[in-house]
Design a protein around this motif. Structure first.
Motif, PDB file in Angstrom:
ATOM      1  N   LEU A  68       0.828  -1.207   0.000  1.00  0.00           N
ATOM      2  CA  LEU A  68       0.000   0.000   0.000  1.00  0.00           C
ATOM      3  C   LEU A  68       0.862   1.257   0.000  1.00  0.00           C
ATOM      4  O   LEU A  68       0.525   2.254  -0.640  1.00  0.00           O
ATOM      5  CB  LEU A  68      -0.932  -0.008   1.218  1.00  0.00           C
ATOM      6  CG  LEU A  68      -1.972  -1.130   1.216  1.00  0.00           C
ATOM      7  CD1 LEU A  68      -2.779  -1.122   2.490  1.00  0.00           C
ATOM      8  CD2 LEU A  68      -2.914  -0.989   0.020  1.00  0.00           C
ATOM      9  N   ARG A  70       3.776   1.520  -1.391  1.00  0.00           N
ATOM     10  CA  ARG A  70       4.289   1.672  -2.741  1.00  0.00           C
ATOM     11  C   ARG A  70       3.288   2.385  -3.636  1.00  0.00           C
ATOM     12  O   ARG A  70       3.640   3.078  -4.575  1.00  0.00           O
ATOM     13  CB  ARG A  70       4.589   0.283  -3.326  1.00  0.00           C
ATOM     14  CG  ARG A  70       5.336   0.284  -4.635  1.00  0.00           C
ATOM     15  CD  ARG A  70       5.492  -1.142  -5.133  1.00  0.00           C
ATOM     16  NE  ARG A  70       4.706  -1.358  -6.329  1.00  0.00           N
ATOM     17  CZ  ARG A  70       5.167  -1.163  -7.559  1.00  0.00           C
ATOM     18  NH1 ARG A  70       6.391  -0.769  -7.742  1.00  0.00           N
ATOM     19  NH2 ARG A  70       4.398  -1.370  -8.598  1.00  0.00           N
ATOM     20  N   ASN A  71       2.022   2.194  -3.313  1.00  0.00           N
ATOM     21  CA  ASN A  71       0.988   2.819  -4.124  1.00  0.00           C
ATOM     22  C   ASN A  71       0.516   4.153  -3.559  1.00  0.00           C
ATOM     23  O   ASN A  71      -0.528   4.669  -3.941  1.00  0.00           O
ATOM     24  CB  ASN A  71      -0.200   1.872  -4.290  1.00  0.00           C
ATOM     25  CG  ASN A  71       0.121   0.764  -5.279  1.00  0.00           C
ATOM     26  OD1 ASN A  71       0.055   0.959  -6.468  1.00  0.00           O
ATOM     27  ND2 ASN A  71       0.521  -0.387  -4.757  1.00  0.00           N
ATOM     28  N   LEU A  73      -0.145   5.138  -0.180  1.00  0.00           N
ATOM     29  CA  LEU A  73      -1.097   5.227   0.930  1.00  0.00           C
ATOM     30  C   LEU A  73      -0.788   6.396   1.863  1.00  0.00           C
ATOM     31  O   LEU A  73      -1.673   7.150   2.244  1.00  0.00           O
ATOM     32  CB  LEU A  73      -1.090   3.923   1.734  1.00  0.00           C
ATOM     33  CG  LEU A  73      -1.963   3.917   2.994  1.00  0.00           C
ATOM     34  CD1 LEU A  73      -3.429   3.944   2.625  1.00  0.00           C
ATOM     35  CD2 LEU A  73      -1.674   2.711   3.862  1.00  0.00           C
ATOM     36  N   GLN A  76      -1.756   9.650   0.410  1.00  0.00           N
ATOM     37  CA  GLN A  76      -3.205   9.793   0.378  1.00  0.00           C
ATOM     38  C   GLN A  76      -3.733  10.170   1.758  1.00  0.00           C
ATOM     39  O   GLN A  76      -4.602  11.030   1.887  1.00  0.00           O
ATOM     40  CB  GLN A  76      -3.846   8.486  -0.107  1.00  0.00           C
ATOM     41  CG  GLN A  76      -5.363   8.515  -0.214  1.00  0.00           C
ATOM     42  CD  GLN A  76      -5.848   9.453  -1.316  1.00  0.00           C
ATOM     43  OE1 GLN A  76      -5.094   9.862  -2.183  1.00  0.00           O
ATOM     44  NE2 GLN A  76      -7.123   9.815  -1.241  1.00  0.00           N
TER      45      GLN A  76
ATOM     46  N   GLU B  81      11.927   4.789  -5.602  1.00  0.00           N
ATOM     47  CA  GLU B  81      11.016   4.870  -6.728  1.00  0.00           C
ATOM     48  C   GLU B  81      10.695   6.314  -7.045  1.00  0.00           C
ATOM     49  O   GLU B  81      10.619   7.133  -6.136  1.00  0.00           O
ATOM     50  CB  GLU B  81       9.731   4.141  -6.359  1.00  0.00           C
ATOM     51  CG  GLU B  81       9.566   2.857  -7.117  1.00  0.00           C
ATOM     52  CD  GLU B  81       8.114   2.653  -7.378  1.00  0.00           C
ATOM     53  OE1 GLU B  81       7.779   2.416  -8.540  1.00  0.00           O
ATOM     54  OE2 GLU B  81       7.335   2.752  -6.437  1.00  0.00           O
ATOM     55  N   ARG B  86       4.724   6.895  -8.201  1.00  0.00           N
ATOM     56  CA  ARG B  86       3.917   6.625  -7.011  1.00  0.00           C
ATOM     57  C   ARG B  86       2.677   7.526  -6.992  1.00  0.00           C
ATOM     58  O   ARG B  86       1.569   7.087  -6.712  1.00  0.00           O
ATOM     59  CB  ARG B  86       4.773   6.889  -5.774  1.00  0.00           C
ATOM     60  CG  ARG B  86       4.037   6.694  -4.484  1.00  0.00           C
ATOM     61  CD  ARG B  86       4.942   6.873  -3.304  1.00  0.00           C
ATOM     62  NE  ARG B  86       5.957   5.832  -3.237  1.00  0.00           N
ATOM     63  CZ  ARG B  86       6.568   5.466  -2.115  1.00  0.00           C
ATOM     64  NH1 ARG B  86       6.259   6.055  -0.993  1.00  0.00           N
ATOM     65  NH2 ARG B  86       7.467   4.515  -2.108  1.00  0.00           N
ATOM     66  N   GLU B  87       2.890   8.794  -7.335  1.00  0.00           N
ATOM     67  CA  GLU B  87       1.803   9.768  -7.324  1.00  0.00           C
ATOM     68  C   GLU B  87       0.723   9.379  -8.346  1.00  0.00           C
ATOM     69  O   GLU B  87      -0.460   9.473  -8.076  1.00  0.00           O
ATOM     70  CB  GLU B  87       2.386  11.152  -7.644  1.00  0.00           C
ATOM     71  CG  GLU B  87       1.416  12.317  -7.519  1.00  0.00           C
ATOM     72  CD  GLU B  87       0.792  12.445  -6.136  1.00  0.00           C
ATOM     73  OE1 GLU B  87       1.371  11.902  -5.179  1.00  0.00           O
ATOM     74  OE2 GLU B  87      -0.292  13.056  -6.027  1.00  0.00           O
ATOM     75  N   ARG B  89       0.002   6.344  -9.382  1.00  0.00           N
ATOM     76  CA  ARG B  89      -0.786   5.228  -8.858  1.00  0.00           C
ATOM     77  C   ARG B  89      -1.738   5.695  -7.769  1.00  0.00           C
ATOM     78  O   ARG B  89      -2.856   5.233  -7.663  1.00  0.00           O
ATOM     79  CB  ARG B  89       0.151   4.152  -8.296  1.00  0.00           C
ATOM     80  CG  ARG B  89       0.800   3.313  -9.378  1.00  0.00           C
ATOM     81  CD  ARG B  89       1.401   2.064  -8.782  1.00  0.00           C
ATOM     82  NE  ARG B  89       2.502   2.391  -7.882  1.00  0.00           N
ATOM     83  CZ  ARG B  89       3.768   2.456  -8.273  1.00  0.00           C
ATOM     84  NH1 ARG B  89       4.086   2.197  -9.519  1.00  0.00           N
ATOM     85  NH2 ARG B  89       4.709   2.768  -7.424  1.00  0.00           N
ATOM     86  N   ARG B  90      -1.247   6.649  -6.960  1.00  0.00           N
ATOM     87  CA  ARG B  90      -2.095   7.143  -5.882  1.00  0.00           C
ATOM     88  C   ARG B  90      -3.356   7.798  -6.462  1.00  0.00           C
ATOM     89  O   ARG B  90      -4.461   7.584  -5.983  1.00  0.00           O
ATOM     90  CB  ARG B  90      -1.347   8.151  -5.016  1.00  0.00           C
ATOM     91  CG  ARG B  90      -2.169   8.628  -3.815  1.00  0.00           C
ATOM     92  CD  ARG B  90      -1.533   9.802  -3.124  1.00  0.00           C
ATOM     93  NE  ARG B  90      -1.565  11.003  -3.940  1.00  0.00           N
ATOM     94  CZ  ARG B  90      -2.649  11.741  -4.144  1.00  0.00           C
ATOM     95  NH1 ARG B  90      -3.791  11.413  -3.585  1.00  0.00           N
ATOM     96  NH2 ARG B  90      -2.595  12.824  -4.899  1.00  0.00           N
ATOM     97  N   GLY B  94      -6.730   6.526  -5.251  1.00  0.00           N
ATOM     98  CA  GLY B  94      -7.362   7.440  -4.293  1.00  0.00           C
ATOM     99  C   GLY B  94      -7.603   6.787  -2.955  1.00  0.00           C
ATOM    100  O   GLY B  94      -6.783   6.012  -2.463  1.00  0.00           O
ATOM    101  N   SER B  95      -8.761   7.074  -2.388  1.00  0.00           N
ATOM    102  CA  SER B  95      -9.023   6.598  -1.028  1.00  0.00           C
ATOM    103  C   SER B  95      -9.347   5.111  -0.961  1.00  0.00           C
ATOM    104  O   SER B  95      -9.507   4.567   0.125  1.00  0.00           O
ATOM    105  CB  SER B  95     -10.158   7.412  -0.397  1.00  0.00           C
ATOM    106  OG  SER B  95      -9.664   8.674  -0.032  1.00  0.00           O
ATOM    107  N   LEU B  97      -7.271   3.052  -1.400  1.00  0.00           N
ATOM    108  CA  LEU B  97      -6.077   2.519  -0.755  1.00  0.00           C
ATOM    109  C   LEU B  97      -6.304   2.211   0.725  1.00  0.00           C
ATOM    110  O   LEU B  97      -5.639   1.367   1.301  1.00  0.00           O
ATOM    111  CB  LEU B  97      -4.936   3.530  -0.870  1.00  0.00           C
ATOM    112  CG  LEU B  97      -4.154   3.529  -2.184  1.00  0.00           C
ATOM    113  CD1 LEU B  97      -3.278   4.749  -2.262  1.00  0.00           C
ATOM    114  CD2 LEU B  97      -3.323   2.269  -2.284  1.00  0.00           C
ATOM    115  N   THR B 151      -4.341  -3.088  -6.301  1.00  0.00           N
ATOM    116  CA  THR B 151      -3.204  -2.386  -6.898  1.00  0.00           C
ATOM    117  C   THR B 151      -2.740  -3.054  -8.178  1.00  0.00           C
ATOM    118  O   THR B 151      -1.940  -2.497  -8.913  1.00  0.00           O
ATOM    119  CB  THR B 151      -2.008  -2.355  -5.933  1.00  0.00           C
ATOM    120  OG1 THR B 151      -1.637  -3.706  -5.631  1.00  0.00           O
ATOM    121  CG2 THR B 151      -2.369  -1.657  -4.639  1.00  0.00           C
TER     122      THR B 151
END
Lengths: 239, 317
Positions: A68, A70-71, A73, A76, B81, B86-87, B89-90, B94-95, B97, B151
């Motif tokens: 998470l 890595r993505n 989290l 966010q 990375e 990363r941004e 993918r975020r 979004g939420s 995650l 993911t």
């Protein structure tokens, strides 16, 4: 004589030797002084190590938390709180302290924890709130905020936990008094924990409030001034 | 079929084993062989704790400690990375995650409270000896599947990320387990009784205040030494509270117990011996000073300890 082990621990920690080494040496020395033959000692050492594997349970959370993170989290979490104007690092941690303590008091110990909640959620939220308020944070303050988040998790858990009747601590005390033929009631024991639990919440909330004030002092409020918000004059008067 | 705690340990062991393979082949780590060996041996003790005879487990742990003592445990350097990737993918997720992250506590609570009593056939679903641990293990497996699906990353990525976290915690990951081991050996060697003998010498006769003070502070100090209030409670209570506070001053056992245990927890907040609460989080949060969390907790612990002494004194008086 057996206290040599304790002395070793204290000296070792004070001299900042690696704790792993200090602890092992102390355990082996204490065992030898206690008169255990070396083979028996290592056997007991290994046996206790195996029995206490539950202590390392955090490992099961790492693959998820890592994925998470890595993505994004943490970003966010920070982003989410930075949208709310009224939040500060101290307030976020304070709210978490309250949730953690009440949760533990209701027997929900597993709603928090350092690997699964503090690192991926609470610490980034608190940092995000501070960043939204003061702009980029110096590393030192970043670490202070994280340490505060970790501390709140511990304090909330410890002092909430014993208010729940069916928890290890209460059962241990009940069992101990039973053995010594003294009557004790788990429900009353849990109830008499409430005064301290309330006090510690108040004490730590005040400290978190002061933590916010200290951040204000150290980092100022450049973002608000830059944005030229309406109450700028008010702030000047305050100074 | 019962899901036992042993299954959770096996899961932990497999995670550790896979991570250690990456460490072995990490060219950026100047001590990759010994570092890998550290995690490899540790993973074996988790995975086969019940199979390998205790004597050999003991030897394996000593080898691990020797590796650390000789500076053989290093961290690899991880390719940072790009923040853009990363941004990106975020923004896509979004939420959402939060979902797997929240699944862990929610499923653990549900599992340990509701499913703990469920039986399949005659056998309980979760190991009755420790349903919370099993529930946490099961919750993590489900959360991991959810995270992978969400993911669209591979299990390999998850192990790689896991190794990054594991290496950043480093030796601290073993410390709580080793400290608990030390506690067992301390208890067997009779450290507790000696400490009580010493502390009771300080109490002037017929002084309620001193008895309360020594009991509470003793709980805290003993907890700081042992790293665990549960070890301190029977020793201190048998040594001070029962003969003095209960039999001499007629104190109420319920009040005593509740407050004394909290006095012990104040000690837990102030000691590196409670590593899983104080040292591991510092490692986990990348704090330079491993005692940073303790530093933050110190004032709160001291004030609360004082409150406990006052509270106990006035309740008995």
């Amino acid at each position: 004589m057996v206290l040599i082990g304790v002395v070793l621990i204290i000296v070792g920690f004070l001299l900042r030797f690696n704790p792993l080494v200090v602890v092992t040496v102390s355990a082996l020395v204490t065992g030898l002084i206690g008169g255990l033959p070396i083979k028996e000692l290592i056997t007991q050492f290994g046996e206790a190590f195996t029995t206490n594997r539950y202590m390392s349970i955090l490992i099961v959370t790492l693959p998820i938390v890592g994925l998470l993170e890595r993505n994004g989290l943490q970003n966010q979490a920070a982003k989410l709180v930075s949208k709310i104007k009224a939040v500060t690092a101290g307030r976020i941690i304070n709210i978490y302290l309250l949730i953690r303590e009440i949760g533990a008091a209701l027997g929900l110990n597993s709603i928090g924890g350092h690997p699964q909640t503090v690192r991926p959620l609470i610490a980034p939220m608190a940092e995000g709130a501070a960043e939204a308020k003061y702009g980029k944070l110096p590393q030192e303050e970043r670490e202070n905020i994280r340490a505060q988040a970790a501390a709140a998790d511990n304090i909330g858990l410890f002092f909430g936990e014993d208010i729940f009747v069916a928890v290890g601590g209460i059962l241990l005390m009940k069992g101990f008094f039973d053995q010594n033929h003294i009557s004790a009631d788990p429900i009353l024991m849990a109830l008499w924990g409430i005064p301290t639990a309330v006090c510690v919440f108040i004490i730590h909330s005040i400290r978190l409030y002061l933590f916010d004030k200290r951040l204000d002092r150290r980092l100022g409020q450049p973002k608000f001034l830059e944005a030229g918000q309406a109450n700028e004059t008010e702030r000047k008067v305050e100074r | 079929m019962t899901i036992s705690v042993e299954a959770v340990y096996a899961f932990m062991g497999i995670i550790g084993l896979l991570c250690s393979i990456y460490t072995f082949f990490d060219k950026s780590n100047s001590r990759r062989i010994t570092s890998g060996l550290f995690y490899f041996i540790y993973a074996l003790t988790l995975l086969f704790g019940k199979v390998i005879p205790p004597f050999y487990i003991g030897l394996m742990v000593i080898v691990m400690v020797l590796i650390v003592a000789c500076g053989g445990l290093r961290k690899g350097r991880f390719r940072e990375e790009s923040t853009e990737a990363r941004e990106e993918r975020r923004q896509r997720l979004g939420s959402w995650l939060f979902l797997p992250a929240l699944l862990i506590p929610v499923l653990t609570v549900v599992g340990s409270k509701l499913l703990a009593n469920i039986k399949i056939g005659r056998l309980p679903l979760f190991d009755p000896a420790n349903p919370t641990l099993v529930a946490l293990g099961a919750a993590c497996v489900i959360a991991l599947i959810a995270a992978l699906a969400l993911t669209r990353d591979t299990p390999r990525t998850s192990i790689k990320e896991c190794r990054r976290l594991l290496e950043s915690i480093g030796w601290a990951v073993v410390l709580p387990q080793l400290l608990a081991t030390l506690g067992t050996i301390f208890t067997k060697a009779g450290v507790g009784t000696v400490v009580t003998q010493i502390t009771t010498k300080f109490i002037p006769e017929h002084s309620l205040f001193w008895a309360v003070l020594i009991y509470c502070v003793g709980m805290a100090v003993f907890t700081m030494i042992m790293g665990n209030a549960f070890a301190a409670f029977p020793v201190m209570t048998a040594g001070i509270a029962i003969p003095l506070l209960i039999q001499q001053f007629g104190a109420d056992a319920n009040q005593l117990a509740a407050i004394a245990m909290f006095a012990g927890y104040c000690g837990t907040l102030m000691t590196p011996m409670a590593a899983n609460f104080n040292i591991v989080p510092a490692a986990l949060l990348d704090l330079k000073d491993k005692n940073h969390v303790i530093r933050v907790q110190f004032p709160t612990a001291l004030i609360t300890l004082a409150v406990n002494v006052a509270l106990m004194y006035f309740l008995i008086k």
